[in-house]
Scaffold this motif. Structure first.
Motif, PDB file in Angstrom:
ATOM      1  N   LEU A 177       0.953  -0.921   0.143  1.00 46.92           N
ATOM      2  CA  LEU A 177      -0.119  -0.028   0.023  1.00 46.92           C
ATOM      3  C   LEU A 177       0.774   1.157   0.070  1.00 46.92           C
ATOM      4  N   LEU A 178       1.779   1.415   0.598  1.00 43.39           N
ATOM      5  CA  LEU A 178       2.918   2.297   0.986  1.00 43.39           C
ATOM      6  C   LEU A 178       3.626   2.524  -0.555  1.00 43.39           C
ATOM      7  N   GLN A 179       3.939   1.713  -0.993  1.00 43.10           N
ATOM      8  CA  GLN A 179       4.479   1.882  -2.273  1.00 43.10           C
ATOM      9  C   GLN A 179       3.534   2.770  -3.369  1.00 43.10           C
ATOM     10  N   LYS A 180       2.550   2.435  -3.311  1.00 42.19           N
ATOM     11  CA  LYS A 180       1.506   3.230  -4.177  1.00 42.19           C
ATOM     12  C   LYS A 180       0.571   4.450  -3.351  1.00 42.19           C
ATOM     13  N   PHE A 181       0.669   4.502  -2.260  1.00 40.77           N
ATOM     14  CA  PHE A 181       0.195   5.674  -1.453  1.00 40.77           C
ATOM     15  C   PHE A 181       1.084   5.768  -0.389  1.00 40.77           C
ATOM     16  N   PRO A 182       2.113   6.836  -0.389  1.00 36.31           N
ATOM     17  CA  PRO A 182       3.236   6.704   0.328  1.00 36.31           C
ATOM     18  C   PRO A 182       3.082   7.776   1.538  1.00 36.31           C
ATOM     19  N   SER A 183       1.686   7.918   1.935  1.00 39.12           N
ATOM     20  CA  SER A 183       1.513   8.703   3.182  1.00 39.12           C
ATOM     21  C   SER A 183      -0.009   8.213   3.770  1.00 39.12           C
ATOM     22  N   ILE A 184      -0.517   8.628   5.064  1.00 39.85           N
ATOM     23  CA  ILE A 184      -1.673   8.372   5.398  1.00 39.85           C
ATOM     24  C   ILE A 184      -2.807   9.106   4.785  1.00 39.85           C
ATOM     25  N   GLN A 185      -2.213  10.255   4.423  1.00 39.46           N
ATOM     26  CA  GLN A 185      -3.102  11.260   3.853  1.00 39.46           C
ATOM     27  C   GLN A 185      -3.594  10.538   2.174  1.00 39.46           C
ATOM     28  N   ARG A 186      -2.495  10.082   1.670  1.00 41.86           N
ATOM     29  CA  ARG A 186      -2.814   9.592   0.163  1.00 41.86           C
ATOM     30  C   ARG A 186      -3.672   8.518   0.142  1.00 41.86           C
ATOM     31  N   LEU A 187      -3.416   7.684   1.127  1.00 43.64           N
ATOM     32  CA  LEU A 187      -4.033   6.684   1.607  1.00 43.64           C
ATOM     33  C   LEU A 187      -5.593   6.708   1.763  1.00 43.64           C
ATOM     34  N   SER A 188      -5.670   7.862   2.594  1.00 45.70           N
ATOM     35  CA  SER A 188      -7.004   7.812   3.091  1.00 45.70           C
ATOM     36  C   SER A 188      -8.052   8.350   2.092  1.00 45.70           C
ATOM     37  N   ASN A 189      -7.206   9.317   1.135  1.00 43.99           N
ATOM     38  CA  ASN A 189      -8.168   9.458  -0.004  1.00 43.99           C
ATOM     39  C   ASN A 189      -8.270   8.563  -1.220  1.00 43.99           C
ATOM     40  N   ALA A 190      -7.512   7.613  -1.137  1.00 41.16           N
ATOM     41  CA  ALA A 190      -7.747   6.503  -2.317  1.00 41.16           C
ATOM     42  C   ALA A 190      -9.213   5.700  -2.257  1.00 41.16           C
ATOM     43  N   SER A 191      -9.471   5.374  -3.360  1.00 40.17           N
ATOM     44  CA  SER A 191     -10.893   5.017  -3.775  1.00 40.17           C
ATOM     45  C   SER A 191     -10.937   3.673  -3.357  1.00 40.17           C
ATOM     46  N   VAL A 192     -11.777   2.926  -3.459  1.00 43.92           N
ATOM     47  CA  VAL A 192     -11.801   1.538  -3.548  1.00 43.92           C
ATOM     48  C   VAL A 192     -11.188   0.684  -4.977  1.00 43.92           C
ATOM     49  N   GLY A 193     -11.547   1.671  -5.954  1.00 41.53           N
ATOM     50  CA  GLY A 193     -11.065   1.310  -7.252  1.00 41.53           C
ATOM     51  C   GLY A 193      -9.490   1.502  -7.448  1.00 41.53           C
ATOM     52  N   GLU A 194      -8.976   2.418  -6.576  1.00 44.57           N
ATOM     53  CA  GLU A 194      -7.653   2.506  -6.573  1.00 44.57           C
ATOM     54  C   GLU A 194      -6.816   1.733  -5.861  1.00 44.57           C
ATOM     55  N   LEU A 195      -7.427   1.280  -4.668  1.00 46.26           N
ATOM     56  CA  LEU A 195      -6.808   0.253  -3.780  1.00 46.26           C
ATOM     57  C   LEU A 195      -7.208  -1.353  -4.157  1.00 46.26           C
ATOM     58  N   GLU A 196      -8.080  -1.496  -4.773  1.00 43.65           N
ATOM     59  CA  GLU A 196      -8.240  -3.004  -5.102  1.00 43.65           C
ATOM     60  C   GLU A 196      -7.314  -3.603  -5.921  1.00 43.65           C
ATOM     61  N   PRO A 197      -6.607  -2.860  -6.962  1.00 42.28           N
ATOM     62  CA  PRO A 197      -5.414  -3.705  -7.657  1.00 42.28           C
ATOM     63  C   PRO A 197      -4.178  -4.043  -6.706  1.00 42.28           C
ATOM     64  N   VAL A 198      -4.248  -3.406  -5.380  1.00 44.81           N
ATOM     65  CA  VAL A 198      -3.027  -3.388  -4.883  1.00 44.81           C
ATOM     66  C   VAL A 198      -3.475  -4.757  -3.600  1.00 44.81           C
ATOM     67  N   VAL A 199      -4.458  -4.544  -3.022  1.00 47.18           N
ATOM     68  CA  VAL A 199      -4.864  -5.673  -2.071  1.00 47.18           C
ATOM     69  C   VAL A 199      -5.960  -6.311  -2.204  1.00 47.18           C
ATOM     70  N   GLY A 200      -6.746  -6.161  -3.253  1.00 53.72           N
ATOM     71  CA  GLY A 200      -7.959  -6.980  -3.407  1.00 53.72           C
ATOM     72  C   GLY A 200      -9.112  -6.188  -2.900  1.00 53.72           C
ATOM     73  N   GLN A 201     -10.241  -6.750  -3.562  1.00 56.81           N
ATOM     74  CA  GLN A 201     -11.650  -6.044  -3.414  1.00 56.81           C
ATOM     75  C   GLN A 201     -11.969  -5.743  -1.801  1.00 56.81           C
ATOM     76  N   ALA A 202     -11.932  -7.133  -1.186  1.00 50.76           N
ATOM     77  CA  ALA A 202     -12.483  -7.351   0.158  1.00 50.76           C
ATOM     78  C   ALA A 202     -11.550  -6.230   1.169  1.00 50.76           C
ATOM     79  N   VAL A 203     -10.277  -6.253   1.043  1.00 52.13           N
ATOM     80  CA  VAL A 203      -9.254  -5.550   2.008  1.00 52.13           C
ATOM     81  C   VAL A 203      -9.572  -3.992   1.340  1.00 52.13           C
ATOM     82  N   ALA A 204      -9.685  -3.786   0.130  1.00 51.80           N
ATOM     83  CA  ALA A 204      -9.916  -2.262  -0.289  1.00 51.80           C
ATOM     84  C   ALA A 204     -11.319  -1.773   0.516  1.00 51.80           C
ATOM     85  N   GLN A 205     -12.209  -2.598   0.462  1.00 51.68           N
ATOM     86  CA  GLN A 205     -13.489  -2.166   1.035  1.00 51.68           C
ATOM     87  C   GLN A 205     -13.145  -1.770   2.604  1.00 51.68           C
TER      88      GLN A 205
END
Length: 215
Positions: A177-205
């Motif tokens: 996650l931190l490779q893709k979103f290198p701060s808490i602020q960027r991670l908190s603003n990520a959408s499910v669609g952006e998170l899903e390729p990194v960690v899968g749908q369930a974890v993204a949700q």
């Protein structure tokens, strides 16, 4: 009558390989566990800070009793967060008694204040973590993209530990996650669609729910 030492939230000189502790921790199990491994220097007037690991990096320690007692710890955290001179790391005792209150301080610290939060089960565990923090401060600065660029750089392992506490993430997915979103602020603003390729749908949700549910 004892004289009350003035409070301060500015930089404190911390000698190499030392830690400066608030006088209230003298004789505690936490400090006893650190002695012999690093040099502990006590000072009055460090409130709201509990420990300085460097002249600009400090620790606010929230005990089990602090959590159970209510939200009194919030003022201390806000004062450190609002200090332009300090980078604060929050260590919290997460025990069976305080676990029900942990979610509230986690969300307040990480989401509202954007600070690093590290849970520990005991003061013994906390002592090892603090020693590690002191050792991290003595290393050469890193250009690792995991580091937060907001205010003073946060040690990589501290940011990783914070992200690992998000439900469903853990030690394997946090670095991804931190490779893709290198701060808490960027991670908190990520959408499910952006998170899903990194960690899968369930974890993204799970992650999205953590950052968006009311607190």
């Amino acid at each position: 009558m004892a004289r009350n030492a003035p409070e301060r939230t500015g930089p404190v000189h911390v000698p190499f390989g030392h830690i400066v502790a608030n006088e209230k921790w003298r004789g505690s199990q936490l400090v006893q566990e650190m002695q012999g491994k690093i040099t502990v220097v006590f000072e009055d007037g460090l409130t709201p800070v509990d420990f300085y690991v460097s002249s600009r990096s400090c620790i606010v320690y929230v005990t089990e009793a602090d959590l159970v007692a209510g939200n009194g710890y919030r003022k201390r955290l806000v004062r450190v967060r609002n200090s332009s001179n300090l980078q604060g790391i929050v260590i919290v005792e997460k025990t069976r008694m305080s676990e029900q209150y942990f979610s509230a301080i986690q969300k307040f610290t990480v989401l509202d204040l954007g600070m690093v939060l590290l849970p520990v089960a005991s003061q013994m565990e906390a002592s090892g973590l603090i020693i590690q923090l002191v050792q991290e401060q003595t290393k050469e600065p890193s250009k690792n993209p995991f580091l937060s660029k907001k205010r003073t750089l946060i040690p990589e392992f501290s940011l990783l530990r914070t992200v690992q506490q998000i439900p469903g993430v853990g030690k394997v997915k946090a670095p991804l996650l931190l490779q893709k979103f290198p701060s808490i602020q960027r991670l908190s603003n990520a959408s499910v669609g952006e998170l899903e390729p990194v960690v899968g749908q369930a974890v993204a949700q799970h992650i999205r729910a953590f950052f968006t549910q009311p607190r």
